[in-house]
Design an enzyme around this catalytic site. Structure first.
Site, PDB file in Angstrom:
ATOM      1  CD  GLU A 104      44.705  41.021  35.735  1.00 18.94           C
ATOM      2  OE1 GLU A 104      45.048  41.868  34.858  1.00 18.94           O
ATOM      3  OE2 GLU A 104      45.050  39.728  35.736  1.00 18.94           O
TER       4      GLU A 104
ATOM      5  CG  ASP B  92      47.819  37.142  36.109  1.00 22.61           C
ATOM      6  OD1 ASP B  92      47.603  38.546  36.123  1.00 22.61           O
ATOM      7  OD2 ASP B  92      47.994  36.689  35.045  1.00 22.61           O
TER       8      ASP B  92
END
Length: 733
Positions: free
Chosen positions: A462, A409
């Site tokens: 990401e 993330d």
């Protein structure tokens, strides 16, 4: 009895300032080399008796009211203590007679240089047997602490009883074996810093944590589960995920489904295995991606503010039950991907922040160590032990929980020193740039080790900027991920589909632009949770038009997505056109499946996944320009796009014709490269899925009519807001 202990050492012990309580407590040979002395520190005790091989000996407290000692003529061997105090009488093993350690010199050396890939087997809390006595070995890294103790019900949460020793050969590790403890013991560390301030901290390496709002760590044994996924792991190790179909179902376990009859409680890991796995398998997804299930204190963070990096959240059960969930996924042919958050961590007092009274895990300078926008702290990737903590953690989930991949993330927040910062709020790197060199090095090392130890695994970034070479190996200057979320495709495609079809001709390039750079990286096309929160509405709510058109638009979007190069990710609920924006505190609205249009959408996604996983042309060459070409991307007035997907075998090709307006074209011509019968193998407008059922009666013969630079063509019926997929039937068929 010789008073072999200095008064200053006693003072340091009773004020919790001694770095090695073993120098005072436990058995010691007297200075004259004759008798032995046994000492124990028992605050509040009125009487202590040593029970040894030679019988009972009353211990005296002449030098301090709470420091008891006695002399024995020979080495005391195995002994126990009978302690009498205001809480009664108890018989205990003396923790300070066990001088063994699980730490070697090599462990300390590897940890100090950031290369101990199994440090979780040394730090934390581990059931162990020392000198034939079962207990728990505790170890924690706190280099700036003056004193560290273990707290728990076993000592009435009093830090005076079980003070740890600082390991001389380490870089600030403290250790203690406490006998007669076991699995399920709740504990914390009490840390006293150089100013005398005391912090109660959860164990950063704990394998289990208490359910929030409690914050204690729990002793857990991860060796008890017997796995049954050996065949899955063997196949994974021999596979190349870039050449395989990846249809990922993204799930937030706390809101996928709840039990309203029981106070709207969460499903357990066991119940999720019973319900979620068959559901995902039936829909044809290949993987489940879990929003972070690493332990976190705040439900509203969705798991993205992690404190217990080595513990699956207790909201749904214990570690063994999560192992069983992963195992059952694998036995059902479904992979498991975890969202993993090394970019930042929360400031909760029991967590990593100011862990030993100093900025241990985070940068001291807030311009480097704090995300103002998120209210969280940034890891110090330049510190070896911190980098080791994170890298070993990622490897831990592969090794101990058999996961198949991680999605990292907020990679952009790690890569840029000025991420979400204004001038004067960040510190340049040593070259004067804004790139976080330590984070780059960390990510490269992380990915190299994942693929070294776990071939066939997934490491997905990401990353929301144009940082180059994210999915290229470090030896080519890349970050080493093997996949990256295609944020540009997502942004442009959703912008296009939100537009009224009447005006889509003015946004034509939103559909075509992504292909110009889609082969620069290995991409995952993700319609994720981020697109259905924060007032963005649901995926069906983004679609324009009346009710029928909304569903037709969504079917067209999904079909285009599955035809576009790149692996696939859909967030839970999208598969049946969930009506409202996602709410992490509520279950999905499963009652919508009582309505035909939602049930038909679910059936559509099931068929789309079957198409995707059954056609090599849709996944074998996702990362190769040879796997895609436009037949016609210039029909701006009609908003029609025609393209071909190819597999490793060039004869394996699929023709996609996508009409993104509600206009029905009964005589639409598209060029094809080869003559023959082109079977219509998929039609998003089929009546089965709630469409208008316009199609081509199973397929078309090509005609000798050149168009779009192709020698042959098909004259087809093109449905409104529909996508058709054709496959040329081979002669032997």
């Amino acid at each position: 009895m010789n008073p072999t202990v200095e008064l200053r050492d006693i003072e340091a012990l009773v004020t919790n300032l001694h770095a090695d309580p073993f120098a005072i407590l436990g058995p010691h040979r007297a200075e004259d080399g004759g008798a032995w002395v046994v000492r124990t520190y028992q605050p509040g005790a009125s009487r202590v008796v040593l029970l040894g091989e030679s019988g009972e000996l009353a211990m005296e407290n002449r030098r301090h009211p709470d420091l008891f000692e006695c002399a024995v003529p020979t080495a005391p061997g195995a002994y126990r203590l009978r302690v009498e105090d205001a809480w009664g009488e108890r018989l205990i093993e003396d923790a300070y007679r066990f001088r063994g350690s699980l730490l070697s010199d090599l462990d300390g050396h590897l940890f100090a240089e950031g290369n101990h890939h199994r440090i979780y087997e040394k730090l934390g809390a581990h059931p162990a047997v020392f000198e034939g006595v079962a207990g728990v070995y505790f170890a924690v890294w706190a280099p700036s602490a003056r004193n560290v103790s273990v707290l728990g019900d076993f000592n009435r949460w009093d830090g005076r009883f079980h003070q740890m020793r600082r390991v001389e050969r380490s870089t600030g590790i403290w250790e203690l074996f406490i006998p007669e403890l076991g699995e399920g013991t709740v504990y914390k560390f009490e840390i006293k810093n150089g100013f005398g301030h005391i912090y109660e901290k959860s164990d950063p390496y704990a394998f289990q944590q208490e359910l929030r709002p409690k914050s204690g760590s729990v002793v857990a044994d991860l060796d008890r589960y017997s796995w049954n996924d050996g065949e899955w792991l063997k196949r994974r190790a021999l596979s190349n995920p870039l050449k395989q179909p990846l249809a990922i179902y993204e799930v937030h376990l706390g809101s996928w489904m709840r039990v309203p009859e029981e106070g709207d409680r969460f499903l357990s890991y066991t119940e999720l295995a019973d319900k979620l796995i068959p559901y995902v398998k039936d829909l044809g997804f290949t993987h489940i991606e879990l929003l972070p299930i690493l332990e976190h204190p705040f439900d509203g963070s969705w798991g993205y503010q992690v404190l217990g990096y080595y513990a699956p959240t207790s909201r749904f059960g214990n570690p063994t039950e999560f192992m069983a969930f992963v195992d059952r996924c694998h036995q059902s042919g479904i992979g498991v991907i975890l969202d993993w958050v090394p970019a930042h961590f929360p400031k909760d007092g029991h967590g990593l922040a100011l862990f030993d009274g100093t900025h241990l895990y985070e940068h001291a300078d807030s311009r480097q160590g704090e995300h103002k926008e998120w209210g969280t702290l940034v890891f110090n990737y330049g510190r070896n032990e911190v980098r080791n903590f994170l890298i070993a953690n990622a490897l831990f989930w592969f090794e101990r929980y058999h996961i198949d991949g991680i999605r990292v993330d907020a990679v952009a927040a790690m890569l840029y020193l000025d991420y979400s910062r204004h001038d004067g709020e960040w510190v340049a790197n040593r070259y004067g740039g804004r790139e976080n060199l330590e984070a780059i090095g960390f990510l490269r090392q992380l990915n190299e080790l994942i693929f070294l130890y776990y071939p066939g695994a997934l490491s997905i970034a990401e990353e929301s900027t144009a940082w180059p070479l994210v999915t290229r190996p470090p030896y080519l200057g890349g970050l080493g991920f093997n996949l990256k979320w295609h944020m540009g495709w997502m942004h442009d495609t959703l912008a296009y589909f939100r537009t009224d079809p009447l005006f889509r001709r003015y946004r034509h390039n939103d559909i075509t632009f992504s292909i110009t750079y889609t082969f620069y990286e290995n991409f995952v096309l993700a319609l994720s949770h981020d697109e259905v929160v924060h007032m963005k509405g649901s995926i069906i709510g983004k679609m324009p038009g009346d009710g029928w058109q909304k569903f037709a638009n969504l079917r067209a979007l999904f079909t285009f997505m599955y035809g576009h190069p790149g692996k696939k990710t859909l967030f839970m609920g999208m598969e049946f056109a969930h009506g409202r924006e996602w709410n992490a505190y509520q279950s999905l609205d499963w009652h919508l499946l009582d309505y035909p249009q939602h049930r038909q959408m679910q059936q559509f996604v099931r068929a789309l996944n079957r198409l995707y996983t059954g056609q090599p042309a849709l996944y074998e060459e996702d990362c190769n320009p040879a796997g895609f070409f436009w037949v016609d991307c210039h029909d701006v007035l009609n908003s029609v796009f025609t393209f071909v997907r190819r597999g490793k075998d060039p004869s394996e090709q699929l023709l996609f014709v996508c009409n993104f307006t509600p206009t029905y074209h009964p005589h639409y011509r598209v060029g094809v490269l080869e003559t023959g019968f082109w079977q219509e193998i998929f039609n998003s407008d089929s009546g089965i899925y709630g469409g208008s059922n316009k199609g081509n009666l199973g397929g078309l013969w090509s005609e000798n009519w050149a168009i779009h630079g192709q020698p042959y063509s098909l004259g087809l019926q093109l449905p409104p807001l529909g996508c058709l997929v054709f496959k040329r039937r081979k002669e032997q068929d």
